[in-house]
Structure formats: C-alpha cells, structure tokens
Design a protein around this motif. Sequence first.
Motif, PDB file in Angstrom:
ATOM      1  N   LEU A  54      43.240-109.676   4.237  1.00 40.27           N
ATOM      2  CA  LEU A  54      43.535-108.360   3.681  1.00 40.27           C
ATOM      3  C   LEU A  54      42.590-108.019   2.540  1.00 40.27           C
ATOM      4  CD1 LEU A  54      47.448-108.471   3.628  1.00 40.27           C
ATOM      5  CD2 LEU A  54      45.894-107.849   5.497  1.00 40.27           C
ATOM      6  N   GLY A  55      42.166-106.743   2.500  1.00 42.09           N
ATOM      7  CA  GLY A  55      41.346-106.272   1.401  1.00 42.09           C
ATOM      8  C   GLY A  55      39.909-106.002   1.805  1.00 42.09           C
ATOM      9  N   PRO A  56      39.075-105.599   0.835  1.00 39.50           N
ATOM     10  CA  PRO A  56      37.665-105.308   1.113  1.00 39.50           C
ATOM     11  C   PRO A  56      36.966-106.507   1.742  1.00 39.50           C
ATOM     12  CG  PRO A  56      38.275-104.586  -1.094  1.00 39.50           C
ATOM     13  CD  PRO A  56      39.424-105.404  -0.581  1.00 39.50           C
ATOM     14  N   ALA A  57      35.972-106.225   2.579  1.00 41.51           N
ATOM     15  CA  ALA A  57      35.272-107.314   3.255  1.00 41.51           C
ATOM     16  C   ALA A  57      33.882-106.857   3.664  1.00 41.51           C
ATOM     17  CB  ALA A  57      36.057-107.790   4.479  1.00 41.51           C
ATOM     18  N   GLY A  93      51.870 -92.097   3.170  1.00 38.65           N
ATOM     19  CA  GLY A  93      51.486 -92.225   4.570  1.00 38.65           C
ATOM     20  C   GLY A  93      50.040 -91.946   4.899  1.00 38.65           C
ATOM     21  N   LEU A  94      49.211 -91.736   3.879  1.00 36.00           N
ATOM     22  CA  LEU A  94      47.796 -91.460   4.108  1.00 36.00           C
ATOM     23  C   LEU A  94      46.935 -92.577   3.540  1.00 36.00           C
ATOM     24  CD1 LEU A  94      47.611 -87.681   3.100  1.00 36.00           C
ATOM     25  CD2 LEU A  94      48.202 -88.674   5.318  1.00 36.00           C
ATOM     26  N   GLY A  95      45.739 -92.704   4.094  1.00 36.18           N
ATOM     27  CA  GLY A  95      44.788 -93.669   3.577  1.00 36.18           C
ATOM     28  C   GLY A  95      43.373 -93.232   3.883  1.00 36.18           C
ATOM     29  N   THR A  96      42.422 -93.868   3.232  1.00 35.11           N
ATOM     30  CA  THR A  96      41.008 -93.641   3.517  1.00 35.11           C
ATOM     31  C   THR A  96      40.300 -94.981   3.572  1.00 35.11           C
ATOM     32  OG1 THR A  96      40.442 -93.394   1.168  1.00 35.11           O
ATOM     33  CG2 THR A  96      40.947 -91.379   2.398  1.00 35.11           C
ATOM     34  N   CYS A  97      39.329 -95.072   4.449  1.00 36.53           N
ATOM     35  CA  CYS A  97      38.469 -96.249   4.510  1.00 36.53           C
ATOM     36  C   CYS A  97      37.032 -95.783   4.358  1.00 36.53           C
ATOM     37  CB  CYS A  97      38.647 -96.995   5.830  1.00 36.53           C
ATOM     38  SG  CYS A  97      37.614 -98.486   5.936  1.00 36.53           S
ATOM     39  N   SER A  98      36.310 -96.398   3.430  1.00 36.15           N
ATOM     40  CA  SER A  98      34.910 -96.058   3.178  1.00 36.15           C
ATOM     41  C   SER A  98      34.060 -97.304   3.373  1.00 36.15           C
ATOM     42  CB  SER A  98      34.725 -95.532   1.751  1.00 36.15           C
ATOM     43  OG  SER A  98      35.548 -94.406   1.516  1.00 36.15           O
ATOM     44  N   ALA A  99      32.866 -97.119   3.917  1.00 33.63           N
ATOM     45  CA  ALA A  99      31.993 -98.267   4.161  1.00 33.63           C
ATOM     46  C   ALA A  99      30.546 -97.903   3.880  1.00 33.63           C
ATOM     47  CB  ALA A  99      32.133 -98.755   5.598  1.00 33.63           C
ATOM     48  N   THR A 100      29.816 -98.877   3.372  1.00 37.82           N
ATOM     49  CA  THR A 100      28.366 -98.794   3.267  1.00 37.82           C
ATOM     50  C   THR A 100      27.789 -99.533   4.464  1.00 37.82           C
ATOM     51  OG1 THR A 100      28.591 -98.831   0.860  1.00 37.82           O
ATOM     52  CG2 THR A 100      26.395 -99.188   1.755  1.00 37.82           C
ATOM     53  N   THR A 144      39.425-100.134   1.750  1.00 42.26           N
ATOM     54  CA  THR A 144      40.455 -99.176   2.156  1.00 42.26           C
ATOM     55  C   THR A 144      41.380 -98.874   0.983  1.00 42.26           C
ATOM     56  OG1 THR A 144      40.405 -99.971   4.441  1.00 42.26           O
ATOM     57  CG2 THR A 144      42.367 -98.769   3.759  1.00 42.26           C
ATOM     58  N   VAL A 145      41.783 -97.606   0.882  1.00 46.99           N
ATOM     59  CA  VAL A 145      42.753 -97.168  -0.119  1.00 46.99           C
ATOM     60  C   VAL A 145      43.960 -96.599   0.618  1.00 46.99           C
ATOM     61  CG1 VAL A 145      43.215 -95.590  -2.028  1.00 46.99           C
ATOM     62  CG2 VAL A 145      40.951 -96.645  -1.801  1.00 46.99           C
ATOM     63  N   ILE A 146      45.157 -97.056   0.259  1.00 50.86           N
ATOM     64  CA  ILE A 146      46.398 -96.542   0.844  1.00 50.86           C
ATOM     65  C   ILE A 146      47.150 -95.759  -0.228  1.00 50.86           C
ATOM     66  CG2 ILE A 146      48.585 -97.121   1.961  1.00 50.86           C
ATOM     67  CD1 ILE A 146      46.159 -97.796   3.645  1.00 50.86           C
ATOM     68  N   GLY A 147      47.509 -94.523   0.094  1.00 49.77           N
ATOM     69  CA  GLY A 147      48.257 -93.694  -0.838  1.00 49.77           C
ATOM     70  C   GLY A 147      49.756 -93.910  -0.711  1.00 49.77           C
ATOM     71  N   PRO A 148      50.559 -93.147  -1.490  1.00 53.95           N
ATOM     72  CA  PRO A 148      52.007 -93.366  -1.525  1.00 53.95           C
ATOM     73  C   PRO A 148      52.786 -92.641  -0.438  1.00 53.95           C
ATOM     74  CG  PRO A 148      51.422 -91.709  -3.137  1.00 53.95           C
ATOM     75  CD  PRO A 148      50.134 -92.168  -2.516  1.00 53.95           C
TER      76      PRO A 148
END
Length: 236
Positions: free
Chosen positions: A133-136, A209-216, A203-207
């Motif tokens: 779990l978490g950034p990778a 039901g929404l989330g965003t995933c960003s990648a380089t 990845t960021v999970i909001g309170p």
Amino acid sequence: MGPPSALLVRAMERLPESRPGGAEAGWRLARASVEVLGMVPAGPVTVTAEVERPGRTIELLSATMSAGGRDVLRARAWRLAAGDTAGAEQGAVAPLPGPGTGTIRTERPDGWLPGFLDATEWSWLGGDELGALGPARTWVRLRVPLVDGEEPTPAQRLMVAADCANGVAAPLDVRKWLFVNTELTVHLHRAPEGEWIGVDAATVIGPDGLGTCSATLFDEHGHTGRSGQALTVRPR
C-alpha cells in the motif's frame, strides 16, 4: 483499461495528417485522454478514429471503442508539429534507476486477477511490490504484442503502463476496496522510446468516495511525461 487505451492511441497514431507538408519535422503526441463509458469485454471490439480538428501544425484526434452495439471507451489526443527546442529544454525530473536495478517479481498477490498481470513484466524499485500500500516506483513492459504480429509503439506501451498507476500506488486492500479509474489522461513533453516504461505513482483518497492517482512517467532515457486518473472509491 491499459491495453484498450493503447488500442485507441494506436488508431489515432495511424491517422494520416490532414494537411500534408505542414509538419516538416514530424508530429508528436502531446496529450491523450481516455474516458471509460462501460466495461470492455474480453471479446471482439470495434475501433474507429478521425481527425476532429485538422491543421498544419496542431490537430485534435479522436477515437472510439465499441462492443455489442455500444461505445465503451472514447479518446481524444492533441497531435502537435515537432520543432527544435533542445536549447530551451528544462524542468524534467531526475531519471528513475533503470529497470536492470529493480527486482523482477512474477508472483500475483492475493486478490489480484490473472490475465493482464501475466502479460506484463515488472521491475520494482526500492523494495516496492504489487499489493503493497502507498506510493511506489516500478518499470513495466509488455510480454505479448498489443496486436498479434505487430510491434507496439512506445506511445502504446506508455498508455498501458500509465493506466497501471492506480494499481502501482494501491492505497487500499483490493480484497476490501474498489478504487477504479473512470478516465486516464497523459501529458507528454517528449516522445517515449523503448520497451520499458517507468511509473512513479501516488494516490490520494478523499473523504467522500473520490480519489486521484498521479504518476510521473519515464523511459530509459529519463522523464517523458505525467499521467492522472480520477478514481471512484467504495468498499466491496
């Protein structure tokens, strides 16, 4: 949705330029976005593509994937004329350690389905692994062709890898939670090269039901672009 997204990019890459001679140094894909309208079946699909906005140096392309009489994916891409900006190049982040420095992992974690994972090769960096779990950070490449008998282009390979980002940076236990992307957007400042694509994702999970995933995103020569995904998050 990585391979289906790559099929849409393949269709757009194959569109002829609308005004021949406008881009003397060739064309580059600057952005590709894919909207997920429904489930893509493990079966026959139809892909169509067109130039929506023709131009001598800037073109807007679109592609649609349909199955069973309904659209399941829609994509758009900006195709821009290439030019010489080597003297002004700046802003790229430091390269990832190469795929040869990572740990090749072939096992499939509990809760992750077969199919796509078996068709890709992964080289994980810094002790990261699928299912943690978490950034990778990881490198990924296709083990099989996107289209039988045809070598995938680097842009097609990159779309496959970019769509993996929310799995690479899995924020929650997949056995207990769904965090599904409803779209994928990729921006490129340099055309990717080669088979391996590097993904540094968070990845960021909001309170609510929404989330965003960003990648380089990287190839073996360095930073090539960024990607983003909107996520719908809910318990299983």
